[in-house]
Design an enzyme around this catalytic site. Structure first.
Site, PDB file in Angstrom:
ATOM      1  N   ARG A   1       6.447  -0.498  10.483  1.00 34.61           N
ATOM      2  CA  ARG A   1       7.236  -0.368   9.268  1.00 34.61           C
ATOM      3  C   ARG A   1       8.442  -1.278   9.390  1.00 34.61           C
ATOM      4  NH1 ARG A   1       3.230   1.450   7.478  1.00 34.61           N
ATOM      5  NH2 ARG A   1       2.882   3.496   6.556  1.00 34.61           N
TER       6      ARG A   1
ATOM      7  N   GLU B   1       9.598  -3.617   0.352  1.00 34.05           N
ATOM      8  CA  GLU B   1       8.298  -4.184  -0.028  1.00 34.05           C
ATOM      9  C   GLU B   1       8.024  -3.882  -1.494  1.00 34.05           C
ATOM     10  OE1 GLU B   1       5.315  -2.736   2.677  1.00 34.05           O
ATOM     11  OE2 GLU B   1       6.399  -3.451   4.425  1.00 34.05           O
TER      12      GLU B   1
ATOM     13  N   HIS C   1       1.928  -6.886   3.920  1.00 32.29           N
ATOM     14  CA  HIS C   1       1.490  -5.560   4.374  1.00 32.29           C
ATOM     15  C   HIS C   1      -0.039  -5.423   4.248  1.00 32.29           C
ATOM     16  CE1 HIS C   1       2.761  -1.089   4.856  1.00 32.29           C
ATOM     17  NE2 HIS C   1       1.570  -1.309   5.409  1.00 32.29           N
TER      18      HIS C   1
HETATM   19  C1  8YV Z   1      -1.567   1.711   4.114  1.00 30.57           C
HETATM   20  C2  8YV Z   1      -0.397   1.642   6.282  1.00 30.57           C
HETATM   21  O1  8YV Z   1      -2.664   1.253   3.502  1.00 30.57           O
HETATM   22  O2  8YV Z   1      -1.883   3.397   6.801  1.00 30.57           O
HETATM   23  C3  8YV Z   1      -0.737   2.989   6.812  1.00 30.57           C
HETATM   24  O3  8YV Z   1       0.186   3.667   7.289  1.00 30.57           O
HETATM   25  O4  8YV Z   1       0.583   1.094   6.568  1.00 30.57           O
HETATM   26  C4  8YV Z   1      -1.310   0.939   5.369  1.00 30.57           C
HETATM   27  O5  8YV Z   1      -2.430   0.654   6.087  1.00 30.57           O
HETATM   28  C5  8YV Z   1      -0.432   1.641   3.160  1.00 30.57           C
HETATM   29  O6  8YV Z   1       0.769   2.062   3.714  1.00 30.57           O
HETATM   30  C6  8YV Z   1      -0.736   2.528   1.963  1.00 30.57           C
HETATM   31  O7  8YV Z   1      -0.200   1.984   0.881  1.00 30.57           O
END
Ligand code: 8YV
Length: 339
Positions: free
Chosen positions: A237, A266, A285
């Site tokens: 993150r 983001e 992302h």
């Molecule tokens: C998600 C992610 O698809 O799974 C997670 O925690 O960071 C990503 O793979 C995304 O956050 C969902 O919008």
């Protein structure tokens, strides 16, 4: 008993049909739908919410008085107000495991791309600048045989380290509150305090969940400790890194490069210098964003939701303890539940 589900994005026709066999579903396909009166009206009667990329606030939860279960299409759950969910006995399901290898691929993609300056050099070719063979000013650095420091050594961190150790002969260091003896044995990984890991790693790869302890974990003092040619990778993150401090460290040559899949804000604001810096590879992302894995994540969320709404244990959840607190005889577990 048929219940009401709000599905916010990312489900395919088959998955919607699977839900509709048992429940009534309001499907919202576009991100902007989250602000629509129809979305809020659907939430007001929803027992289940399946979502990805939606910031779920305590306010949103209070507008959903019947909510029993949220199935997030993600492994990370920093978008959810866990304390509020626990207070209301709302179960939060997530999607670990199915995205581990894909996200690790993304981590390694960033390691390779930053070390070998792949994006910068591809742009250079596109620009028509390839007139003769490149000189040392455009050389990259090796990946094989280097030291890979994992900040966080969970499922995804371990999968990245496995690629580094088994595929590229890298030495693995990791920092983690508790030791991982099996991975130490499998990969020869060495557990170090964060400061020592930063100072001795060629690549520092951040793979920790975002929470109060990890917010701005990599700040200017941490960046100061890294090797001058060190490369920082972030697939967790954005808020785990102090982004302003990182921009400074990259600009002043305190570190060599950064490969970033995630950012403090983001989508990345237009004024951010990061995507324009030659020593940065910035991705939107995409950690888990392959056709196969996003479908598997959505399917896991559907399975979790169907199991939970039927009163069964889901495959994966963040706060399973709320299930034991629900009053079993209550016809609707969530809102009427008493401790
Ligand atoms: C998600 C992610 O698809 O799974 C997670 O925690 O960071 C990503 O793979 C995304 O956050 C969902 O919008």
């Amino acid at each position: 008993m048929r219940k009401n589900i709000v599905a916010f994005r990312r489900l395919n026709e088959e998955q919607l049909a699977q839900l509709r066999q048992h429940h009534d579903v309001d499907f919202f396909e576009h991100h902007e739908d989250a602000d629509s009166p129809a979305f809020h009206a659907a939430l007001a009667k929803a027992h289940g919410l399946i979502t990805a990329g939606l910031k779920v606030t305590p306010q949103l939860i209070s507008n959903a008085p019947h909510l029993e279960t949220i199935a997030s299409i993600s492994v990370g759950y920093d978008n959810y107000p866990l304390a509020t969910l626990n207070e209301r006995n709302i179960l939060l399901c997530n999607t670990p495991d199915v995205l581990t290898e894909t996200t690790a691929d993304t981590g390694f993609l960033l390691i390779m791309a930053t070390a070998r300056r792949a994006v910068e050099l591809a742009d250079w070719v596109k620009d028509g600048q390839w007139k003769s063979s490149i000189g040392p000013d455009l050389f990259g650095s090796d990946v094989h045989g280097k030291t890979l420091g994992m900040v966080g050594f969970g499922r995804i961190g371990a999968a990245i380290a496995r690629r580094g150790s088994l595929g590229f002969g890298m030495q693995i260091r990791y920092t983690m509150a508790s030791p991982k003896p099996e991975l130490e044995k499998e990969l020869g990984a060495l557990r170090l305090p964060l400061e020592d890991l930063l100072a001795t790693s060629d690549f520092v790869c951040v793979s920790v969940p975002l929470n109060r302890d990890t917010e701005k974990l990599i700040d200017s003092a941490a960046l100061e400790l890294m090797k001058p040619n060190g490369i920082l990778i972030n697939i967790s993150r954005g808020k785990v890194i102090d982004e302003q401090a990182l921009i400074e460290a990259l600009n002043t040559g305190k570190i060599g490069a950064a490969g970033l899949d995630v950012f403090e804000q983001e989508p990345l604001p237009a004024e951010s210098p990061l995507p324009h810096m030659p020593n940065v590879v910035a991705l939107p992302h995409i950690g888990s964003a392959t056709r196969e894995t996003r479908a598997a994540m959505a399917q896991r969320a559907v399975d979790n939701m169907l199991l939970a709404l039927a009163g069964n244990d889901p495959i994966s959840s963040v706060n399973p303890e709320v299930l034991t607190r629900r009053v079993k005889w209550s016809p609707e577990f969530g809102p009427g539940a008493k401790l």
